[in-house]
Design an enzyme around this catalytic site. Structure first.
Site, PDB file in Angstrom:
ATOM      1  N   THR A  71      12.320   2.377  11.532  1.00 45.52           N
ATOM      2  CA  THR A  71      13.531   1.865  10.877  1.00 45.52           C
ATOM      3  C   THR A  71      13.295   1.663   9.387  1.00 45.52           C
ATOM      4  OG1 THR A  71      14.262   0.818  12.915  1.00 45.52           O
ATOM      5  CG2 THR A  71      15.154  -0.090  10.863  1.00 45.52           C
ATOM      6  N   ASN A 150      16.626  11.618  20.074  1.00 46.35           N
ATOM      7  CA  ASN A 150      16.083  10.549  20.924  1.00 46.35           C
ATOM      8  C   ASN A 150      16.868  10.326  22.207  1.00 46.35           C
ATOM      9  OD1 ASN A 150      18.008   9.635  18.972  1.00 46.35           O
ATOM     10  ND2 ASN A 150      17.612   7.551  19.612  1.00 46.35           N
ATOM     11  N   SER A 203       6.646   6.474  13.806  1.00 47.52           N
ATOM     12  CA  SER A 203       6.494   5.102  14.275  1.00 47.52           C
ATOM     13  C   SER A 203       5.338   5.021  15.273  1.00 47.52           C
ATOM     14  CB  SER A 203       7.805   4.679  14.944  1.00 47.52           C
ATOM     15  OG  SER A 203       7.692   3.385  15.472  1.00 47.52           O
ATOM     16  N   HIS A 205       4.723   2.733  17.785  1.00 45.72           N
ATOM     17  CA  HIS A 205       4.899   2.296  19.179  1.00 45.72           C
ATOM     18  C   HIS A 205       5.517   3.357  20.080  1.00 45.72           C
ATOM     19  CE1 HIS A 205       9.295   1.004  19.332  1.00 45.72           C
ATOM     20  NE2 HIS A 205       9.121   1.185  18.043  1.00 45.72           N
ATOM     21  N   THR A 241       1.001  -7.059   1.932  1.00 46.39           N
ATOM     22  CA  THR A 241      -0.345  -6.824   2.461  1.00 46.39           C
ATOM     23  C   THR A 241      -0.249  -5.967   3.718  1.00 46.39           C
ATOM     24  OG1 THR A 241      -1.044  -8.929   1.573  1.00 46.39           O
ATOM     25  CG2 THR A 241      -2.444  -7.972   3.282  1.00 46.39           C
ATOM     26  N   CYS A 326      18.000   1.032  20.818  1.00 46.90           N
ATOM     27  CA  CYS A 326      18.632   0.409  19.658  1.00 46.90           C
ATOM     28  C   CYS A 326      20.143   0.386  19.777  1.00 46.90           C
ATOM     29  CB  CYS A 326      18.229   1.124  18.382  1.00 46.90           C
ATOM     30  SG  CYS A 326      16.486   0.949  18.106  1.00 46.90           S
TER      31      CYS A 326
END
Ligand code: PLP
Length: 381
Positions: A71, A150, A203, A205, A241, A326
């Site tokens: 995203t 997807n 991504s 995951h 970070t 989503c």
């Protein structure tokens, strides 16, 4: 009750080794930007992860920027490329079959004077004749087209998209959401995103890493404005970070997802589809676009509502999706509707997402649960 997990396209089961790397790397408390030896050691791990992801994406390490996921990568690329390339035009071309993080980002840019143009994507593949028409008639700054859909796994040939853009003489940039294609593509498409795109998103995951980590490919020479501003991390493209543990786990997942894993997934897919055909016959519609990625496919149990099937499967411990995770809370799934399968199909659509960690025994339980769901057919049909 054991969980039989076939929702790996929403979020894949992580590799044990990726979880191991995550736990180990989380112990490294030094900041990769610090100049002492501990910081330098952390930086080395970060750069080695970058090299691993770059080599899988077939690009240079300095073209990979770590983010919090698909995203954020889509947001950074689309907002950044549109603003950067404003001189080329104000039209952004995409399709309604794209993930919400693309469609909503493009729509939100209307407030800055950009105009979204949605070309059709029947079956999950954009209509390139329509694309060419828009490119020739309008001033386009950005084209955003996903590499693997997807909802049904359809693969878009990015070389053809690039050829179409080149032929039209457009000055538009090309972004591709590669979240469902990264590490999963048939060999003939490998490396296409790095070869053809200006920016691309992936991504962790979805490939057996952990949530909250992703990467953005930005072609060398293109300097995008940062979406998240602050420090100079990620060469100023993404301040904050770095999530070293997530990034190193992503690199581990990349190194674990090879030809053997792709073959295992392809074999399980063939097996499940074969069993569904023989066990459920005309009670199941299976959509198999060509070309496709093997890890996901879409089916409809004829006259069984998706949510009813989903609840029944869940009661047996079997997890699948009714749509992309989503958009699962949205009233209508516009991304599924864009594929053009019709309202009856959409009402009954289920997405099966396979991981290399699934087994044939689990596949048998999935098929038998789907067969059991036929008991919930809408009455009178
Ligand atoms: N793009 C596609 C095609 C996806 O399937 C997803 C997740 O479902 C995303 C983007 C969003 O990725 P993330 O969950 O890492 O933000």
């Amino acid at each position: 009750m054991n969980t039989i997990y076939f929702d790996n396209s929403a979020s894949a089961v992580p590799f044990a080794s990726a979880l191991g790397v995550f736990a180990e790397t989380a112990k490294i408390y030094a900041n990769p930007s610090s100049l002492h030896s501990s910081g330098i050691a952390a930086r080395k791990k970060l750069e080695s992860a970058r090299a691993q992801v770059a080599s899988a994406f077939r690009c240079r390490p300095d073209e990979i920027f770590f983010t919090s996921g698909g995203t954020e990568s889509n947001n950074t690329a689309i907002r950044g490329a549109a603003r950067k390339n404003r001189r080329a035009g104000s039209v952004i071309v995409t399709t309604k079959a794209e993930h919400a993080s693309v469609v909503q980002t493009v729509l939100s840019l209307s407030s800055e004077g950009y105009e979204p143009v949605f070309i059709s994507a029947r079956g999950g593949v954009p209509d390139l004749a329509e694309l060419e028409n828009v490119l020739r008639s309008r001033k386009v700054c950005l084209v955003a087209l996903m590499q693997a859909n997807n909802q049904n796994g359809a693969v878009t040939d990015l070389r053809k998209v690039r050829d179409c853009m080149n032929a039209s003489g457009t000055g538009a940039l090309l972004h591709s959401d590669c979240v469902q294609s990264f590490m999963k593509l048939p060999e003939q498409f490998s490396g296409d995103a790095a070869r053809c795109c200006d920016t691309a998103s992936v991504s962790a995951h979805k490939i057996g890493g952990v949530k909250g980590t992703g990467a953005l490919f930005v072609r060398r020479g293109l300097v995008l404005p940062a979406l998240i501003t602050g420090g100079e991390q990620e060469s100023g493209v993404r301040a904050g970070t770095e999530n070293l543990a997530g990034i190193c786990a992503m690199a581990e997942a990349v190194s674990r997802y090879g030809e053997a894993e792709r073959e295992k997934v392809a074999e399980l897919r063939r097996y499940i589809i074969g069993e569904l055909r023989s066990e459920l016959g005309e009670n199941v519609i299976i959509t198999e676009p060509e070309p496709h990625v093997d890890q996901l496919f879409n089916i409809a149990l004829v006259n069984v509502k998706s949510e009813v099937a989903l609840n029944y499967l869940d009661s047996l411990g079997v997890c699948v999706s009714s749509s992309s995770a989503c958009s699962s809370k949205a009233k209508t799934n516009t991304a599924l509707a864009a594929l053009g399968y019709g309202a009856e199909y959409e009402r009954s659509a289920l997405r099966i997402g396979i991981s290399p960690l699934n087994t044939k025994e689990e596949a048998d339980l999935l098929v038998s649960a789907l067969k059991g769901a036929l008991a919930f057919k809408i009455k009178g049909r």
